[in-house]
Design a protein around this motif. Sequence first.
Motif, PDB file in Angstrom:
ATOM      1  N   TYR A  19      46.323  62.462  18.786  1.00  0.00           N
ATOM      2  CA  TYR A  19      46.241  63.807  18.213  1.00  0.00           C
ATOM      3  C   TYR A  19      47.555  64.205  17.545  1.00  0.00           C
ATOM      4  CZ  TYR A  19      46.054  68.863  17.802  1.00  0.00           C
ATOM      5  OH  TYR A  19      46.126  70.132  17.308  1.00  0.00           O
ATOM      6  N   MET A  20      48.669  63.940  18.199  1.00  0.00           N
ATOM      7  CA  MET A  20      49.969  64.317  17.639  1.00  0.00           C
ATOM      8  C   MET A  20      50.292  63.500  16.388  1.00  0.00           C
ATOM      9  SD  MET A  20      50.861  66.723  19.663  1.00  0.00           S
ATOM     10  CE  MET A  20      52.580  66.989  19.211  1.00  0.00           C
ATOM     11  N   MET A  23      44.321  64.941  10.421  1.00  0.00           N
ATOM     12  CA  MET A  23      42.925  64.505  10.343  1.00  0.00           C
ATOM     13  C   MET A  23      42.004  65.371  11.190  1.00  0.00           C
ATOM     14  SD  MET A  23      43.118  60.354  10.330  1.00  0.00           S
ATOM     15  CE  MET A  23      44.057  59.464   9.089  1.00  0.00           C
ATOM     16  N   PHE A  24      42.571  66.342  11.890  1.00  0.00           N
ATOM     17  CA  PHE A  24      41.770  67.234  12.742  1.00  0.00           C
ATOM     18  C   PHE A  24      41.918  68.689  12.279  1.00  0.00           C
ATOM     19  CE2 PHE A  24      43.191  63.682  15.446  1.00  0.00           C
ATOM     20  CZ  PHE A  24      41.960  63.173  15.848  1.00  0.00           C
ATOM     21  N   PHE A  54      39.163  59.215  13.086  1.00  0.00           N
ATOM     22  CA  PHE A  54      39.465  60.569  13.553  1.00  0.00           C
ATOM     23  C   PHE A  54      38.910  61.634  12.612  1.00  0.00           C
ATOM     24  CE2 PHE A  54      43.145  58.367  15.750  1.00  0.00           C
ATOM     25  CZ  PHE A  54      42.508  58.378  16.969  1.00  0.00           C
ATOM     26  N   LYS A  55      38.727  61.301  11.337  1.00  0.00           N
ATOM     27  CA  LYS A  55      38.082  62.247  10.425  1.00  0.00           C
ATOM     28  C   LYS A  55      36.637  62.465  10.840  1.00  0.00           C
ATOM     29  CE  LYS A  55      40.927  61.352   6.326  1.00  0.00           C
ATOM     30  NZ  LYS A  55      40.937  60.919   4.909  1.00  0.00           N
ATOM     31  N   ASN A  56      35.983  61.385  11.269  1.00  0.00           N
ATOM     32  CA  ASN A  56      34.612  61.514  11.766  1.00  0.00           C
ATOM     33  C   ASN A  56      34.563  62.316  13.055  1.00  0.00           C
ATOM     34  OD1 ASN A  56      33.535  60.005   9.659  1.00  0.00           O
ATOM     35  ND2 ASN A  56      33.726  58.064  10.759  1.00  0.00           N
ATOM     36  N   VAL A  57      35.559  62.097  13.924  1.00  0.00           N
ATOM     37  CA  VAL A  57      35.619  62.837  15.186  1.00  0.00           C
ATOM     38  C   VAL A  57      35.708  64.332  14.908  1.00  0.00           C
ATOM     39  CG1 VAL A  57      37.037  63.305  17.222  1.00  0.00           C
ATOM     40  CG2 VAL A  57      36.616  60.941  16.526  1.00  0.00           C
TER      41      VAL A  57
END
Length: 671
Positions: A215-216, A221-222, A628-631
């Motif tokens: 995440y960091m 991407m989030f 992570f874009k999908n997440v």
Amino acid sequence: MLVNFLKIILNVSIAILIKYLIFITISYWYGKSMTGSSKRKFRLENKKKKMAALIDIVKLNEYDRNQKKKHLNVDENLSVPPVREPSPKRLKTEDSDKNQPTLTSEPPPLIGDDRKVKLEGEAFLELKRMLREKTQKLRNLPIVRLRELGENASLKVELDDRIPLFLSDLQHLIMYSQIGVHAPYMPSRWCALEKYSKLENTNLIIIENASLYHYMAYESMFPFLSSTFEHKLEMITPGSYNSDIVKDLSMVPLTGTQMKKFTNSFGSLEKAVIKSDEIFDTVKNFFPIMDTEPSVADTSSNRKLPKTDKFSRTELLLSGWQMVEENFPLPIKGLMERKYQGYVLTKEKYKDVTPFSPMFAVDCEMCRTSTGDLELTRISCVNEKLEVFYDTLVKPDNEIVDYLTKWSGINKSMMKNVSKKLKDVQEDLQKALPQDAILIGQSLANDLHALKMMHPYIIDTSVIYNLVGDRTRKTKLQTLARQYLKEDIQVSRKGHCSSEDSLACMKLVQLRLRKHLFFGDAVMGGVKNDIRTYPEMGTAQYATSMLRQSVKVGKTANVVGVDELGSKYKFYVDKGENVEVNNINCVSGKSNKDVVQLFCDSIKNYSLNIAHLRIADNQLEGNNCKIFKNVDKWIKEIHEQSVSPSLVIVLFAGQKEANGVCFLHVKKGLV
């Protein structure tokens, strides 16, 4: 005659003087009253000017809004020139546009009406009713508030000062969101969930194999996750202590009340595990315990007790949850690198503890050093024969600035020729202590922090003995020794003695073992010898299903997991017996995309929803990590399908070498 004339002049002068004084007095009071009146008048005029200016601003704002609405309603095909918006700060000049409004000019009237609209009668009452309903809805919206421990886990806190939460903390919040006060454990340790009964549902999205590091490193991407979820908290990953996220989330340690219920129904907890489909036998341990051969574990000697003991000493051991509550140092990934940096284990590996495991009482004395911290200056250890088998002074790494002699019993002359350091003491204890040693002490967490050592098997006299009936209030060792041992300790003017204190702790535990399990503890109702009851804190060795607990008051639960994960959750519901449990649905999806689709289709039908996704290792390779874009897209999709108001939780479960992160948000919707 002259005299008469003078008398007349004198009388006239006196009369004139009296009139003059009267005039002066009247003028003074009239002037004063006029001054006060003038001030009031001046203030009133100012208020009028301010109100007039405020009305002008309101009119201009209303005019701006109307102009914007006109812009939005104009057909794009019409070649209508744009209306120039007024500038409320621009003053009117001779060269300015005549149609340009000023602070004192009147904005154009509303369309089709040049009068101010005033609500009266039924219309006014209807507006009041609508406002009252909206205010009531706002007051009834659920909200999550972090307490001190929750704030300490927030990503807003610097990494070195951050203290992560446990998965059990999240588990307690989930259960409380479903059944409130009926939950076996409350989340009040770290947060408060207000108006929980107003929640439509609780939705948990677990992303396995994603960590705080991801995440960091890829926060860009989030975008939805970062902007929508207000609470971001670091979590201890179960992989750091060789556990499993499904097991840790699904298993709830038994409370004292539940222990009593199952024992009364089945005779013992061991029999309840066999005969009941609700109770599990599970042992969580943070320490490297060696596997024991079944033939050794089941020997007849292990089923017996020492002659002096009326029950197994293992029943006095602190559970993992109690060790967390009592602030014992634990070898957990994330804490070892920060909070417990430099700490060591008492042994490289440990044996399973038994009723015959040896006990050692430990007590330490500390002095304040130049760093401002307390550092170890003496340690004493007593064995079960009440012999002091280890006692030494310790030279701190930093200069002593306060010997604290009144409490420590240490003075300058005692420390003059001391050369043994903390590292030497650690090595001595590692060699001397057996692999199944049980350490005893009064508030032993403080002593282990001074030693910078960690140990799995602890009996704390400040926990097992209690005279006040409140677990948060500890009874002093001096009081316990006087009450139960009929001994006076810590009475010397030279300060405390660590060997005396450790000896008292050993005697107290041995006395407890000679009496009964709850002797000397008012919390457990065992102050008198003939009273027996069940402890409040229950046991970590036996557990029930979190999903079963969550549906006990008419709630429903739904779990959708990728691959075999759905079946894994089902095992912790029915113990693998394929028994249908009402109100709990566990299914599996072939891929993360399938799980998200199944989850979104069913999310409105259940009060508790869990979606368990898993990122493959090969999807984390390279620097892009496009997964992570999908997440983020999946989280947004699930959030949009969530009913308002709902508690939405996203958990990056972490990896063995990296902690996880939890995101909390209450979706409130339109009010």
